[in-house]
Each structure stands twice: as structure tokens, then as C-alpha cells.
Design a protein around this motif. Sequence first.
Motif, PDB file in Angstrom:
ATOM      1  N   ALA A  75      66.385  11.380 -38.672  1.00  0.00           N
ATOM      2  CA  ALA A  75      66.196  12.660 -36.676  1.00  0.00           C
ATOM      3  C   ALA A  75      67.437  13.918 -37.028  1.00  0.00           C
ATOM      4  N   TRP A  76      68.850  12.878 -37.226  1.00  0.00           N
ATOM      5  CA  TRP A  76      69.458  13.237 -36.786  1.00  0.00           C
ATOM      6  C   TRP A  76      70.159  14.617 -38.253  1.00  0.00           C
ATOM      7  N   TYR A  77      69.791  14.047 -39.689  1.00  0.00           N
ATOM      8  CA  TYR A  77      69.440  14.778 -40.843  1.00  0.00           C
ATOM      9  C   TYR A  77      69.191  16.678 -40.450  1.00  0.00           C
ATOM     10  N   VAL A  78      67.870  15.997 -39.784  1.00  0.00           N
ATOM     11  CA  VAL A  78      67.066  17.506 -39.247  1.00  0.00           C
ATOM     12  C   VAL A  78      67.345  17.942 -38.233  1.00  0.00           C
ATOM     13  N   THR A  79      68.181  17.638 -36.766  1.00  0.00           N
ATOM     14  CA  THR A  79      68.915  17.838 -36.197  1.00  0.00           C
ATOM     15  C   THR A  79      69.428  18.774 -36.796  1.00  0.00           C
ATOM     16  N   MET A  80      70.424  18.247 -37.078  1.00  0.00           N
ATOM     17  CA  MET A  80      71.644  18.648 -37.822  1.00  0.00           C
ATOM     18  C   MET A  80      71.226  20.073 -38.619  1.00  0.00           C
ATOM     19  N   SER A  81      70.794  20.084 -39.214  1.00  0.00           N
ATOM     20  CA  SER A  81      70.249  21.125 -40.278  1.00  0.00           C
ATOM     21  C   SER A  81      69.745  22.468 -39.364  1.00  0.00           C
ATOM     22  N   SER A  82      68.891  21.339 -37.963  1.00  0.00           N
ATOM     23  CA  SER A  82      68.197  22.972 -37.409  1.00  0.00           C
ATOM     24  C   SER A  82      69.155  23.069 -36.657  1.00  0.00           C
ATOM     25  N   VAL A  83      70.450  22.932 -36.215  1.00  0.00           N
ATOM     26  CA  VAL A  83      71.702  23.334 -35.462  1.00  0.00           C
ATOM     27  C   VAL A  83      72.431  24.622 -36.227  1.00  0.00           C
ATOM     28  N   GLY A  84      72.366  23.955 -37.100  1.00  0.00           N
ATOM     29  CA  GLY A  84      73.216  24.809 -38.569  1.00  0.00           C
ATOM     30  C   GLY A  84      72.119  26.753 -38.703  1.00  0.00           C
ATOM     31  N   SER A  85      70.887  25.916 -38.767  1.00  0.00           N
ATOM     32  CA  SER A  85      70.022  27.222 -39.129  1.00  0.00           C
ATOM     33  C   SER A  85      70.382  28.462 -37.926  1.00  0.00           C
ATOM     34  N   ALA A  86      70.233  27.482 -36.523  1.00  0.00           N
ATOM     35  CA  ALA A  86      70.796  28.173 -35.348  1.00  0.00           C
ATOM     36  C   ALA A  86      71.538  29.048 -35.126  1.00  0.00           C
ATOM     37  N   ILE A  87      72.754  28.731 -35.557  1.00  0.00           N
ATOM     38  CA  ILE A  87      74.446  29.298 -35.845  1.00  0.00           C
ATOM     39  C   ILE A  87      74.362  30.039 -36.554  1.00  0.00           C
TER      40      ILE A  87
END
Length: 526
Positions: free
Chosen positions: A157-169
Motif C-alpha cells: 500500500a505504501w509502495y502504491v501511495t508513494m508512487s502516487s505522491v511522486g506522480s503528483a509532484i
Amino acid sequence: MLAVLRPFAWFYEEFGLVSIHQAGRNAYLTILARSCRMFAYGICSLILALFFAELNFSDTRIGLFMTLTLFGDVILGSLLTLVADRVGRRRILFFGSFLMVLSGMSFAVFENFWLLLFAAVIGVISATGGDFGPFRAIEESVLSQLTTPKTRADVLAWYVTMSSVGSAIGSEVCGRVIHALQTRYGWELVEIYHALFWVYSATGLVNAALMLFLTEACELSALDNNKAYSQVPQDDERASLELDAPESAGLTLSTGDNQSTNLPTSGRSSLTRTPFGIQRYWKSVGTWLSLISAPTLTVMYKLWFLLALDSIADGMVPYPLTNYYTDLKFHPSKSTLGDVQSVAYFLGAASSVFAGPLARKIGLINTMVFTHIPSSAAVLVFPLPGSLWMTVILLLVRAGLNNMDQAPRSAFIAAVVKPEERTAVMGITSTLRTLAAVTGPTITGLLAGHDRFWIAFVAAGAFRLAYDVGLYVMFVNMKLYQHERGSVVDGVEGREVVEDHEMTEMEDLASATESTVSEDSYKGSK
């Protein structure tokens, strides 16, 4: 002080940060590497279709480019994943990062359609904003190996979460950079896009550097060594191991009493004996499939069909084409598009944090289905609003809930296959998903060229809803974690971990009943 720290301790435990800590340094590095990579993909998802439009490429060519790029990802991703366990997972991840650097440099320099297409097909460029190619399947296999059934959903879940943060930034920075360079310094859009692809290339270098710090624990050999030295089979287990792992499919382990035991190695020895070229590839695919057990294939055939349906939908309306559709319909500024996509990615990241705790409460399949249905419905009705703000709301609903099924899906796959089969299964899953998504952009490009762009969203939404319903019907009662010694899960969807001494009883029950049973029937038999 305890009262002040109590909320932080609760968050640390409840939202799975403790699981990442237990997984160790390799998990941190893997999650960080994907976050950096998705930062670059966030840039691509905003500008790729707009870049081609600025170069006066037709809508049909844009769709063709994305289709052929996805097809290249199928070939490249499957080839590299096939040999990952033999060559080394870290080496393959490093090589993939190097290809990402080359692709970014090509887009930063050239404007010829065919040269860009060639660079995208043989390299790593995100045509849809998604994480296709060789990375994700290998990384998920690594994380599954580093975790236990109790911690796996949280880590993924954190693997997906942090990837979404990266995409957002990435999207936010991209939109702001475009706005600043265009309005303040008078740069042309094409020049700005070229500069942003240099950023993409630099991110690939950072990703490659992070791969150098991963340890041997990420490799399949670490799993084999663990089996060899900490779980040496007893006499009554050797026969079954020899039946399950023929000599041609694995390595021979000496047990110290002039006898040998064969341990599966995901087809590494078979791959070393196959010739180079196309023949080697297809023989490797056949070997790969032959080393996956029949019970696993029975489950995965159904899941692969559903995932293919979902991937066709995602291929028809990826974020670059969604941005392109919004730009054609409402003509917002590029900074506005960047802001909207950034907020969408941040919502996806925030919701992904809850995927792990929610999966522990209601189960993996329920989490996948009931969080994905609203997102699918938002895709279905996306063309209806006549105003930008309503369209933005639907996009935020789609993106905000779209990622909550990813970590439970990876945890579900890891839970129904044997540990030594994970890289193969996840590699095939990634390949089939990409292959299914290949046709989507071409269909959408043709529709856009005939002013029927909206049909792509309606069809994609319908496909996604069919995936959700099929997932619930086929898998809601599936028993999980039957292949992991010391960590079997009680009941349907697996919500409580039992101890080692209950293993034999549960394995006997599993062998005497069907592979899928309801929670009530299982508890009654127990």
C-alpha cells in the motif's frame, strides 16, 4: 509526553509504517526508487500527448504511438522479467533505469515521429503515465519476498501511495515549469517540453543509483538459501519435494547424508540452456508457464482475463489522453491542467494509505472491488458534464480511488501463489496487462479523429465495471496464504494470522475441500 506521542504511535501501527520498518532497508529503497520513477512518469502523463500535438502530429498518429510504445513495453518487460531471477533482479532494474535515461535523452533532442517511436519502443517511456515495463513486476516480487502475509498489504500500500505522491509532484512541477518558462521567459512550448524530457532522463539516473544500494536479500537466491539452510526438509518431506521440483527445473541441494533434494529456481537452469533470439524467448515463456503449478494457473487464468479487461479500459483513456480530451473540450491553461492532475495524484496517494488498514478489516477482494466501482463509474460518465469544474470533479473521483485496488491486488497474487512462482506470475500479469492495453490508444485515436472521443470513456467505464463485478463473483471466497509456512490466514480473505502449530490442520483441511470455501463453512469444519 505519552499522551502527545500516542496518536503518532497509533498511526505508525495502524497505517502500516511499522511493516515497512520491519521489511528493512531494501523496502525503503524500492519504494523510493519507484517514487522517483513515477515523478518522471507524472511529467510524461501531462505533456506527452500535448508535445505531439505541438509537433502537429495527427490524433491517429498519437494513438498509434501509444499503442506501439505499449507493445514495446510488452516485449521488453516480459524479456527482462523472464531472466530477472537468473541474471539478478538488481541488474535488471539497473538496466531498465539506463533504458529510461536513453529514452528521455532521445525525446529531449529529436522531433521526428519515427525516431521518437523507435526510442520509446526499445527504451522505457511512459506512454500512459502508468508504470509499465520491467520495473513493477520485479519490485513487487522483491517486496513480497521481504514481507510476511501480515505485513505485505501494508508495505505494498505504501509502495502504491508513494508512487502516487511522486506522480503528483511530477505533474505539479511540470505544470508550474511550463507556465513560468512560457510567461516569464517567453519560451516556446516545444522548447519547454524538450527541457522537461531532460528532467525525465536525469530521474532515470537517480533511479539507477538507488538500485546500487539494494542487497542480496532482494534476489531469489536469498529465498533459496533460506529454504536450504533454515528449512532443510525431513525424510518424509523429501519425496514430495522431489516430485514438485524435477531436476531440470531447479538446483540440487545436498542435505549432508549423501542424498539430494531439488529446490525450484523459477526456471533459471532451463533458461541458461535455451538459445538466443526469438526461439529462446518463446521457449522461456513455455518454461516459465510450465514451472507454475496447476492450482496457481487455475486461479490466475481467471484473474488474468479480468485484469486484461481492466487494462483495455485503462489503455483507452490513460491520463495523457484524458488531459488531451480536456484540453480540446475546455482549453484550460497548461498550469491548470498540471494543478488538476497533481491534485488527482495526491488524492490517489492519500486514499492508497487506507488500502492496507481497509484490507485488514474487510479483506483484499472487498477492498479492491468497493473502492474501484466509484472510480469506474466516474470514467463512464466523464464526457457528460458541459463545464470544466464538473469534469474536474469526475477526474478527481476517478484518480482519487483508482489506486486503492493496486496494493490489495498485488498482495492477493502473492497470497495465492508459491513464493518461488511470484516473479513469474507477476511478470506474466504485467505483460498481459500491458498487452491488453496496447489496442486502447489506437481505438481512442481513431475515435478522436472522427469527433467521437467520448465513446472511449463510456466503453472504458463499462469494461471497468465488468472487471469489478467479475472480481467479486470469482474471488470473494478464495482462501489465501496456503503456501507460506508459519503464516496461514484463517477464513475467507484471510484476516487473522495463526501460529505454526495450526499449519498442518489447515493444510489438511485445504486438501480435503475445494480451493474456495466460504468463511462460515470453513469455521464450521474447523
